[in-house]
Design a protein around this motif. Structure first.
Motif, PDB file in Angstrom:
ATOM      1  N   LEU A 101       0.952  -1.228  -0.133  1.00  0.00           N
ATOM      2  CA  LEU A 101       0.115  -0.021   0.102  1.00  0.00           C
ATOM      3  C   LEU A 101       0.780   1.122  -0.100  1.00  0.00           C
ATOM      4  CD1 LEU A 101      -2.705   0.801   0.027  1.00  0.00           C
ATOM      5  CD2 LEU A 101      -2.965   0.738   2.441  1.00  0.00           C
ATOM      6  N   ASP A 102       0.902   1.934  -1.175  1.00  0.00           N
ATOM      7  CA  ASP A 102       1.756   3.207  -1.230  1.00  0.00           C
ATOM      8  C   ASP A 102       0.720   4.260  -1.720  1.00  0.00           C
ATOM      9  OD1 ASP A 102       3.546   5.061  -1.958  1.00  0.00           O
ATOM     10  OD2 ASP A 102       4.096   4.460  -3.762  1.00  0.00           O
ATOM     11  N   VAL A 103       0.514   5.181  -0.708  1.00  0.00           N
ATOM     12  CA  VAL A 103      -0.604   6.157  -0.861  1.00  0.00           C
ATOM     13  C   VAL A 103       0.109   7.584  -1.283  1.00  0.00           C
ATOM     14  CG1 VAL A 103      -2.327   7.717   0.336  1.00  0.00           C
ATOM     15  CG2 VAL A 103      -1.998   5.266   0.988  1.00  0.00           C
ATOM     16  N   GLN A 104      -0.325   7.986  -2.366  1.00  0.00           N
ATOM     17  CA  GLN A 104       0.068   9.219  -2.983  1.00  0.00           C
ATOM     18  C   GLN A 104      -1.144  10.044  -3.159  1.00  0.00           C
ATOM     19  OE1 GLN A 104       2.383   8.113  -6.679  1.00  0.00           O
ATOM     20  NE2 GLN A 104       4.103   7.524  -5.243  1.00  0.00           N
ATOM     21  N   ALA A 105      -1.013  11.443  -2.812  1.00  0.00           N
ATOM     22  CA  ALA A 105      -2.153  12.215  -3.200  1.00  0.00           C
ATOM     23  C   ALA A 105      -1.602  13.728  -3.500  1.00  0.00           C
ATOM     24  CB  ALA A 105      -3.229  12.176  -1.940  1.00  0.00           C
ATOM     25  N   ASN A 106      -2.121  14.511  -4.036  1.00  0.00           N
ATOM     26  CA  ASN A 106      -1.814  16.104  -4.236  1.00  0.00           C
ATOM     27  C   ASN A 106      -2.914  16.773  -3.829  1.00  0.00           C
ATOM     28  OD1 ASN A 106       0.762  15.270  -5.291  1.00  0.00           O
ATOM     29  ND2 ASN A 106       0.030  14.813  -7.300  1.00  0.00           N
ATOM     30  N   ASP A 107      -2.538  17.976  -3.382  1.00  0.00           N
ATOM     31  CA  ASP A 107      -3.791  19.118  -2.849  1.00  0.00           C
ATOM     32  C   ASP A 107      -4.697  18.561  -2.041  1.00  0.00           C
ATOM     33  OD1 ASP A 107      -2.525  20.922  -4.688  1.00  0.00           O
ATOM     34  OD2 ASP A 107      -3.513  20.204  -6.527  1.00  0.00           O
ATOM     35  N   VAL A 108      -4.182  18.021  -0.961  1.00  0.00           N
ATOM     36  CA  VAL A 108      -5.272  17.631   0.196  1.00  0.00           C
ATOM     37  C   VAL A 108      -5.716  18.500   0.756  1.00  0.00           C
ATOM     38  CG1 VAL A 108      -5.593  16.059   2.002  1.00  0.00           C
ATOM     39  CG2 VAL A 108      -3.887  15.335  -0.023  1.00  0.00           C
ATOM     40  N   LEU A 109      -7.172  18.854   0.835  1.00  0.00           N
ATOM     41  CA  LEU A 109      -7.682  19.774   1.726  1.00  0.00           C
ATOM     42  C   LEU A 109      -8.779  18.887   2.818  1.00  0.00           C
ATOM     43  CD1 LEU A 109      -9.155  22.250  -0.922  1.00  0.00           C
ATOM     44  CD2 LEU A 109      -7.543  22.894   0.968  1.00  0.00           C
ATOM     45  N   VAL A 110      -8.515  19.812   4.115  1.00  0.00           N
ATOM     46  CA  VAL A 110      -9.178  19.419   5.086  1.00  0.00           C
ATOM     47  C   VAL A 110     -10.164  20.632   5.622  1.00  0.00           C
ATOM     48  CG1 VAL A 110      -9.459  18.472   7.366  1.00  0.00           C
ATOM     49  CG2 VAL A 110      -7.901  17.567   5.946  1.00  0.00           C
ATOM     50  N   LYS A 111     -11.496  20.639   5.582  1.00  0.00           N
ATOM     51  CA  LYS A 111     -11.993  21.789   5.810  1.00  0.00           C
ATOM     52  C   LYS A 111     -13.058  21.788   6.891  1.00  0.00           C
ATOM     53  CE  LYS A 111     -12.173  24.267   1.073  1.00  0.00           C
ATOM     54  NZ  LYS A 111     -12.751  24.874   0.227  1.00  0.00           N
ATOM     55  N   GLN A 112     -13.173  22.676   7.665  1.00  0.00           N
ATOM     56  CA  GLN A 112     -14.062  22.887   8.922  1.00  0.00           C
ATOM     57  C   GLN A 112     -14.916  23.853   8.683  1.00  0.00           C
ATOM     58  OE1 GLN A 112     -12.597  23.341  12.761  1.00  0.00           O
ATOM     59  NE2 GLN A 112     -13.905  21.824  13.344  1.00  0.00           N
ATOM     60  N   ASN A 113     -16.281  23.920   8.716  1.00  0.00           N
ATOM     61  CA  ASN A 113     -17.449  25.191   8.578  1.00  0.00           C
ATOM     62  C   ASN A 113     -16.842  26.048   7.248  1.00  0.00           C
ATOM     63  OD1 ASN A 113     -18.651  24.460  10.905  1.00  0.00           O
ATOM     64  ND2 ASN A 113     -17.061  25.695  12.177  1.00  0.00           N
ATOM     65  N   ALA A 114     -16.488  25.453   6.123  1.00  0.00           N
ATOM     66  CA  ALA A 114     -16.048  26.049   4.739  1.00  0.00           C
ATOM     67  C   ALA A 114     -14.823  26.682   4.930  1.00  0.00           C
ATOM     68  CB  ALA A 114     -17.140  26.816   4.548  1.00  0.00           C
ATOM     69  N   ASP A 167       2.788  11.410   0.279  1.00  0.00           N
ATOM     70  CA  ASP A 167       3.480   9.931   0.036  1.00  0.00           C
ATOM     71  C   ASP A 167       3.650   9.140   1.178  1.00  0.00           C
ATOM     72  OD1 ASP A 167       4.405   8.101  -1.121  1.00  0.00           O
ATOM     73  OD2 ASP A 167       5.664   9.088  -2.511  1.00  0.00           O
ATOM     74  N   ALA A 168       2.873   8.140   1.268  1.00  0.00           N
ATOM     75  CA  ALA A 168       3.136   7.430   2.621  1.00  0.00           C
ATOM     76  C   ALA A 168       3.173   5.870   2.081  1.00  0.00           C
ATOM     77  CB  ALA A 168       2.186   7.452   3.463  1.00  0.00           C
ATOM     78  N   ASP A 169       3.959   4.969   2.666  1.00  0.00           N
ATOM     79  CA  ASP A 169       4.062   3.696   2.818  1.00  0.00           C
ATOM     80  C   ASP A 169       3.381   2.815   3.538  1.00  0.00           C
ATOM     81  OD1 ASP A 169       5.365   4.015   0.084  1.00  0.00           O
ATOM     82  OD2 ASP A 169       7.240   3.864   1.130  1.00  0.00           O
ATOM     83  N   ILE A 170       2.431   2.055   3.559  1.00  0.00           N
ATOM     84  CA  ILE A 170       1.392   1.678   4.606  1.00  0.00           C
ATOM     85  C   ILE A 170       1.349   0.157   4.506  1.00  0.00           C
ATOM     86  CG2 ILE A 170      -0.692   1.608   5.954  1.00  0.00           C
ATOM     87  CD1 ILE A 170      -1.210   4.369   4.713  1.00  0.00           C
ATOM     88  N   ALA A 171       1.936  -0.594   5.791  1.00  0.00           N
ATOM     89  CA  ALA A 171       1.469  -2.255   5.452  1.00  0.00           C
ATOM     90  C   ALA A 171       0.045  -2.440   5.651  1.00  0.00           C
ATOM     91  CB  ALA A 171       2.525  -2.722   6.677  1.00  0.00           C
ATOM     92  N   LEU A 172      -0.223  -3.276   4.840  1.00  0.00           N
ATOM     93  CA  LEU A 172      -1.604  -3.711   4.665  1.00  0.00           C
ATOM     94  C   LEU A 172      -2.281  -4.838   5.556  1.00  0.00           C
ATOM     95  CD1 LEU A 172      -4.212  -3.129   2.952  1.00  0.00           C
ATOM     96  CD2 LEU A 172      -3.627  -5.002   1.489  1.00  0.00           C
TER      97      LEU A 172
END
Length: 218
Positions: free
Chosen positions: A7-20, A30-35
């Motif tokens: 499990l190799d997770v790659q993501a771009n432009d990650v947004l976490v929003k609260q009340n807009a 980029d993260a390597d996670i054991a499944l």
């Protein structure tokens, strides 16, 4: 966003929003996670990288406002046991950060205690936590007007952070090339009224080393 196995997770432009409002933004993750350990209630991360991070909490009118920009966060081997609420970290590095904090007092400081709440029994242990090239600016509506610090590097080793009994234990803490300025506010009048005592923390550091530091108090 992409996944691969192991499990190799790659993501771009990650947004976490609260009340807009944007609470957290990560340009690249980029993260390597054991499944398999996940099936047993364990999350094992071999290594992880977060690049170009922006974190905000509150706004300019809030009692607490935090605005942080971080270039890189590097994580080396993390094991989180979701059953026992224990986290073990081999190495955690923050590289190049600018942090602005604003604290404002209120006429009444409310420290309400929920008698039905149970403290989260999380225990976080880290072999090494390091920050490099970090600037911090803090403004306060109190007898201390502002604090600013520029830190070249700081390393904490064998850190034990226990949320169940509010303790922080550090075996050694080394600070290299730090400059700090503290300015007081002689005209400040304290109008706050404490309704109850705040939560106390127990902090113990076995050894502290400060190399090439300077400070200004005014």
């Amino acid at each position: 966003f992409s996944l691969s196995f192991p499990l190799d997770v790659q993501a771009n432009d990650v947004l976490v929003k609260q009340n807009a409002d944007t609470l957290l933004y990560v340009n690249k993750l980029d993260a390597d996670i054991a499944l398999l350990p996940i099936l047993n209630g364990r999350v094992e991360l071999t290594n992880g990288l977060l690049h170009d991070i922006r974190y905000q909490q509150g706004n300019q009118d809030s009692l607490l406002y935090i605005d942080a920009e971080i270039l890189d966060v590097n994580i080396d081997r993390v094991v989180a046991n979701l059953k026992s609420n224990e986290v073990e970290i081999s190495s955690f590095l923050i590289n190049e950060a600018d942090i602005d904090l604003s604290l404002k007092s209120d006429t009444i400081v409310k420290n309400e205690v929920d008698t039905n709440a149970v403290a989260l029994p999380w225990i976080i242990k880290a072999d090494e936590i390091c920050v490099k090239n970090v600037g911090v600016n803090m403004s306060m509506d109190s007898s201390i007007k502002s604090i600013s610090a520029q830190l070249n590097s700081a390393t904490a080793k064998s850190t034990d952070f226990n949320l169940s009994n509010n303790t922080l234990l550090i075996d050694s803490f080394v600070i290299d090339a730090v400059g700090a300025n503290l300015f007081t506010n002689p005209e400040y009048v304290d109008l706050t009224q404490e309704e109850s005592s705040s939560t106390q923390w127990n902090i113990a550091i076995n050894k502290i080393v400060l190399n090439d530091g300077n400070a200004l108090y005014a």
